[in-house]
Design a protein around this motif. Structure first.
Motif, PDB file in Angstrom:
ATOM      1  N   ASN A 195       2.761 -36.205   3.198  1.00 16.60           N
ATOM      2  CA  ASN A 195       2.070 -36.927   2.128  1.00 16.60           C
ATOM      3  C   ASN A 195       2.985 -37.990   1.509  1.00 16.60           C
ATOM      4  O   ASN A 195       3.994 -37.653   0.880  1.00 16.60           O
ATOM      5  CB  ASN A 195       1.617 -35.921   1.059  1.00 16.60           C
ATOM      6  CG  ASN A 195       0.702 -36.559   0.030  1.00 16.60           C
ATOM      7  OD1 ASN A 195       0.574 -37.791  -0.035  1.00 16.60           O
ATOM      8  ND2 ASN A 195       0.075 -35.715  -0.783  1.00 16.60           N
ATOM      9  N   THR A 196       2.599 -39.258   1.668  1.00 16.08           N
ATOM     10  CA  THR A 196       3.372 -40.364   1.097  1.00 16.08           C
ATOM     11  C   THR A 196       3.548 -40.208  -0.418  1.00 16.08           C
ATOM     12  O   THR A 196       4.565 -40.599  -0.977  1.00 16.08           O
ATOM     13  CB  THR A 196       2.621 -41.693   1.363  1.00 16.08           C
ATOM     14  OG1 THR A 196       2.376 -41.769   2.769  1.00 16.08           O
ATOM     15  CG2 THR A 196       3.409 -42.902   0.913  1.00 16.08           C
ATOM     16  N   PHE A 197       2.518 -39.639  -1.053  1.00 15.85           N
ATOM     17  CA  PHE A 197       2.530 -39.573  -2.512  1.00 15.85           C
ATOM     18  C   PHE A 197       3.106 -38.254  -3.034  1.00 15.85           C
ATOM     19  O   PHE A 197       3.103 -37.995  -4.232  1.00 15.85           O
ATOM     20  CB  PHE A 197       1.102 -39.822  -3.044  1.00 15.85           C
ATOM     21  CG  PHE A 197       0.545 -41.098  -2.458  1.00 15.85           C
ATOM     22  CD1 PHE A 197       1.000 -42.334  -2.912  1.00 15.85           C
ATOM     23  CD2 PHE A 197      -0.354 -41.068  -1.398  1.00 15.85           C
ATOM     24  CE1 PHE A 197       0.541 -43.521  -2.341  1.00 15.85           C
ATOM     25  CE2 PHE A 197      -0.822 -42.250  -0.821  1.00 15.85           C
ATOM     26  CZ  PHE A 197      -0.369 -43.470  -1.301  1.00 15.85           C
TER      27      PHE A 197
ATOM     28  N   ALA B  14       1.679 -48.436  -3.369  1.00 15.89           N
ATOM     29  CA  ALA B  14       1.821 -47.582  -2.187  1.00 15.89           C
ATOM     30  C   ALA B  14       2.907 -48.137  -1.258  1.00 15.89           C
ATOM     31  O   ALA B  14       3.745 -47.382  -0.744  1.00 15.89           O
ATOM     32  CB  ALA B  14       0.484 -47.474  -1.452  1.00 15.89           C
TER      33      ALA B  14
ATOM     34  N   PHE C  59       2.505 -44.958   8.752  1.00 15.40           N
ATOM     35  CA  PHE C  59       1.897 -44.903   7.429  1.00 15.40           C
ATOM     36  C   PHE C  59       0.425 -45.297   7.536  1.00 15.40           C
ATOM     37  O   PHE C  59       0.113 -46.383   8.029  1.00 15.40           O
ATOM     38  CB  PHE C  59       2.628 -45.838   6.458  1.00 15.40           C
ATOM     39  CG  PHE C  59       4.018 -45.363   6.124  1.00 15.40           C
ATOM     40  CD1 PHE C  59       4.231 -44.506   5.050  1.00 15.40           C
ATOM     41  CD2 PHE C  59       5.096 -45.743   6.899  1.00 15.40           C
ATOM     42  CE1 PHE C  59       5.503 -44.039   4.753  1.00 15.40           C
ATOM     43  CE2 PHE C  59       6.379 -45.276   6.611  1.00 15.40           C
ATOM     44  CZ  PHE C  59       6.588 -44.430   5.539  1.00 15.40           C
TER      45      PHE C  59
ATOM     46  N   ALA D 206       6.104 -46.263   0.131  1.00 16.98           N
ATOM     47  CA  ALA D 206       6.362 -46.123   1.566  1.00 16.98           C
ATOM     48  C   ALA D 206       7.742 -46.710   1.906  1.00 16.98           C
ATOM     49  O   ALA D 206       8.501 -46.130   2.690  1.00 16.98           O
ATOM     50  CB  ALA D 206       5.272 -46.829   2.378  1.00 16.98           C
TER      51      ALA D 206
ATOM     52  N   THR E   3      -4.078 -45.764   3.173  1.00 18.63           N
ATOM     53  CA  THR E   3      -3.831 -45.614   1.735  1.00 18.63           C
ATOM     54  C   THR E   3      -2.336 -45.566   1.431  1.00 18.63           C
ATOM     55  O   THR E   3      -1.910 -45.931   0.340  1.00 18.63           O
ATOM     56  CB  THR E   3      -4.484 -44.333   1.168  1.00 18.63           C
ATOM     57  OG1 THR E   3      -4.303 -43.299   2.109  1.00 18.63           O
ATOM     58  CG2 THR E   3      -5.957 -44.523   0.909  1.00 18.63           C
ATOM     59  N   SER E   4      -1.550 -45.153   2.437  1.00 15.84           N
ATOM     60  CA  SER E   4      -0.100 -45.066   2.236  1.00 15.84           C
ATOM     61  C   SER E   4       0.560 -46.435   2.160  1.00 15.84           C
ATOM     62  O   SER E   4       1.707 -46.551   1.743  1.00 15.84           O
ATOM     63  CB  SER E   4       0.544 -44.275   3.382  1.00 15.84           C
ATOM     64  OG  SER E   4       0.044 -42.959   3.404  1.00 15.84           O
TER      65      SER E   4
ATOM     66  N   TRP F 187       2.468 -40.288   7.915  1.00 19.89           N
ATOM     67  CA  TRP F 187       2.386 -40.202   6.462  1.00 19.89           C
ATOM     68  C   TRP F 187       0.976 -40.559   6.023  1.00 19.89           C
ATOM     69  O   TRP F 187       0.454 -41.623   6.384  1.00 19.89           O
ATOM     70  CB  TRP F 187       3.376 -41.176   5.814  1.00 19.89           C
ATOM     71  CG  TRP F 187       4.805 -40.795   6.011  1.00 19.89           C
ATOM     72  CD1 TRP F 187       5.623 -41.209   7.015  1.00 19.89           C
ATOM     73  CD2 TRP F 187       5.590 -39.935   5.173  1.00 19.89           C
ATOM     74  NE1 TRP F 187       6.878 -40.663   6.861  1.00 19.89           N
ATOM     75  CE2 TRP F 187       6.884 -39.873   5.728  1.00 19.89           C
ATOM     76  CE3 TRP F 187       5.326 -39.217   3.990  1.00 19.89           C
ATOM     77  CZ2 TRP F 187       7.917 -39.133   5.158  1.00 19.89           C
ATOM     78  CZ3 TRP F 187       6.351 -38.477   3.437  1.00 19.89           C
ATOM     79  CH2 TRP F 187       7.622 -38.430   4.012  1.00 19.89           C
ATOM     80  N   THR F 188       0.336 -39.654   5.245  1.00 17.29           N
ATOM     81  CA  THR F 188      -1.041 -39.898   4.831  1.00 17.29           C
ATOM     82  C   THR F 188      -1.203 -39.608   3.337  1.00 17.29           C
ATOM     83  O   THR F 188      -0.209 -39.647   2.599  1.00 17.29           O
ATOM     84  CB  THR F 188      -2.001 -39.078   5.745  1.00 17.29           C
ATOM     85  OG1 THR F 188      -3.334 -39.399   5.403  1.00 17.29           O
ATOM     86  CG2 THR F 188      -1.779 -37.578   5.641  1.00 17.29           C
ATOM     87  N   ASP F 189      -2.435 -39.341   2.896  1.00 19.25           N
ATOM     88  CA  ASP F 189      -2.658 -39.187   1.455  1.00 19.25           C
ATOM     89  C   ASP F 189      -2.964 -37.752   1.044  1.00 19.25           C
ATOM     90  O   ASP F 189      -3.476 -37.512  -0.037  1.00 19.25           O
ATOM     91  CB  ASP F 189      -3.774 -40.146   0.996  1.00 19.25           C
ATOM     92  CG  ASP F 189      -5.028 -39.987   1.848  1.00 19.25           C
ATOM     93  OD1 ASP F 189      -5.208 -38.931   2.477  1.00 19.25           O
ATOM     94  OD2 ASP F 189      -5.827 -40.938   1.886  1.00 19.25           O
TER      95      ASP F 189
END
Ligand code: ADP
Ligand code: ASP
Ligand code: MG
Length: 475
Positions: A296-298, A18, A8, A22, A11-12, A238-240
């Protein structure tokens, strides 16, 4: 035994919301995989925000310059940031107290390091690594505590116990055999007991235990190193953003996610500036053919980008474009160079003596000039080294001059479909010509899935937009 390594990014895991998100992702994957390893970066509030690592580095730098005010203020900021996150994330008072105590100890360490740096008046690369590693150490503990609260067996592990590196502080490289042995010895018993380790990204240690870092953005690299060391079935970062995109979304907001890329395509993109993956991420997984995913984490239901060995390509198509800034192009020129053997070898030996990395080389076919692109901060030393090496040739006027063009950017178009397809370069030039963008130099990547163009820095954004609009979207 199916093993997944998940990383992660900042930002994750950049704050309580966040981390909650996660943790939900980890809980879900913990059901699906027999063994799961989590790697975390230091906190970063948002994609455009300064992160904890930046603050730690700023503390060290200001202390080195004699400033005794900034680092205590940063300690306070970081304490507030981490304490707020813990308060929101953990309900159990005992867990919270224990965790805050651990975080306080790291922040005290930060203050003590900065104080020593201030007294000494300089920060060595080794001290910088000790300081900049603290963000990951704090965050791994926070995330592990949250996972325990969610009902998972989880434990924070410092990568200093796993990743053995050389002594090149701030840019350390893993020693894979030792790393493999230590990682397996430390993590396998945990994994076999059903524990999910939460490992610090970005950091490692020398054989004798001195903390090192793998370079900025290095947590992606940590994930692939540990993935290889554990013979993982997959590595996910996992990113944004939704995956690897057709270009930097900060330049082109409607950049699209690319569903599949090959290791070499993504390697070229990362090397030439696409921040989404650290450039060294690919090499540990390539050998073992471990698939890599960027997600994407989000937006976890979006599949993201799958990165595998075999490229999927349509002849002639360009998949993505990236740009790398802060560069200069050095030119070695002279009519007398023609046919003289060894000029290029001596030139690059002089460059290497300065420890500068060459991003791109192009030689005019007339052999009257050699030009190459290096980071601007290396230019003065490199030119001086070449002038010294070529003193005789310069005196004889075989070489007329060694000079640099500063403020240039390399714009790189990537796609396996470009391989042996004529006309791609012409399409790139055509797209740029429409906007009167001048191409200063051109080179093709050795993997033949990239073409790099050098343009003036003030035309770089336009160049990326133009290639995206005309060549990638226009097909
Ligand atoms: P993390 O902290 O998760 O490692 P980074 O900020 O290091 O995240 O990398 C993700 C960022 O990379 C994105 O937010 C995006 O702004 C930037 N980026 C640049 N080029 C690309 C690209 N081609 N595809 C996706 N993201 C890109
Ligand atoms: N926290 C580190 C950095 O900011 C590593 C990473 O984010 O990958 O560079
Ligand atoms: Mg990153």
């Amino acid at each position: 035994m199916k093993t997944l390594v998940m990383k992660f990014g900042g930002t994750s895991v950049g704050g309580a919301p966040a981390v909650t998100q996660a943790a939900a992702i980890v809980m879900e994957q913990a059901q699906a995989w027999e063994r799961l390893v989590v790697i975390v970066s230091a906190m970063r509030g948002g994609p455009r925000e300064r992160g904890v690592t930046d603050a730690l580095i700023q503390g060290a730098r200001t202390a080195a310059s004699g400033d005794g005010q900034t680092y205590p203020a940063l300690v306070t900021d970081l304490r507030v940031k981490h304490t707020l996150a813990v308060a929101e994330l953990l309900a159990d008072a005992d867990e919270r107290t224990a965790l805050l105590k651990a975080l306080d100890a790291y922040l005290d360490e930060f203050a003590v390091f900065c104080h020593s740096v201030q007294v000494l008046g300089e920060v060595t690369p080794r001290a910088m690594d000790a300081i900049s590693s603290l963000g990951e150490r704090m965050n791994a503990r926070i995330v592990a505590a949250r996972l325990r609260q969610d009902g998972l067996r989880s434990e924070a592990v410092d990568a200093t116990e796993l990743i053995v590196t050389d002594r090149r502080f701030q840019q350390a490289a893993p020693l894979m055999d030792l790393t493999r042995a230590r990682t397996q010895a430390r993590l396998l018993p945990l994994l076999e007991a059903g524990v999910v380790p939460v490992v610090t990204g970005f950091i490692g240690a020398t054989e004798d235990g001195i903390t090192t870092t793998l370079g900025r953005g290095g947590s992606d690299y940590s994930a692939s190193i540990l993935g290889a060391a554990l013979d993982a079935d997959e590595v996910w970062t996992w990113t944004d953003v939704d995956g690897v995109l057709t270009t930097d979304p900060r330049i082109v907001p409607d950049a699209r996610v690319i569903p599949v890329l090959s290791y070499s395509e993504v390697g070229e993109l990362a090397y030439f500036g696409a921040k989404v993956l650290h450039p060294k991420t690919i090499s540990p997984v390539v050998e073992r053919g471990i698939p890599l995913w960027v997600k994407n984490t989000f937006n976890p239901t979006c599949p993201g980008t799958r990165i595998v060995r075999e490229p999927e390509s349509t002849p002639g198509t360009v998949k993505a474009v990236s740009a790398i800034k802060g560069l200069s192009m050095v030119n070695v020129e002279g009519r007398g160079m023609m046919g003289v053997p060894g000029i290029a070898a001596r030139t690059f030996a002089a460059v290497a003596s300065q420890g500068a990395s060459v991003l791109m080389i192009s030689q005019a076919s007339s052999e009257q000039s050699i030009c190459f692109v290096i980071p601007t901060d290396a230019v003065a030393g490199v030119i001086a080294a070449i002038e010294e090496e070529m003193a005789l040739e310069l005196a004889r006027r075989d070489i007329d001059r060694v000079w640099s063009m500063d403020d240039v950017v390399i714009v790189t178009a990537v796609g396996a479909g470009m391989r042996s397809t004529p006309g791609v370069a012409a399409r790139l030039f055509g797209a740029l010509a429409q906007k009167q963008i001048n191409v200063v130099a051109i080179a093709q990547g050795s993997s033949e899935c990239s073409i790099s163009l050098v343009v003036a820095a003030d035309q770089a954004t336009e160049a990326v937009r133009q290639i995206h609009a005309e060549v990638i979207n226009g097909k």
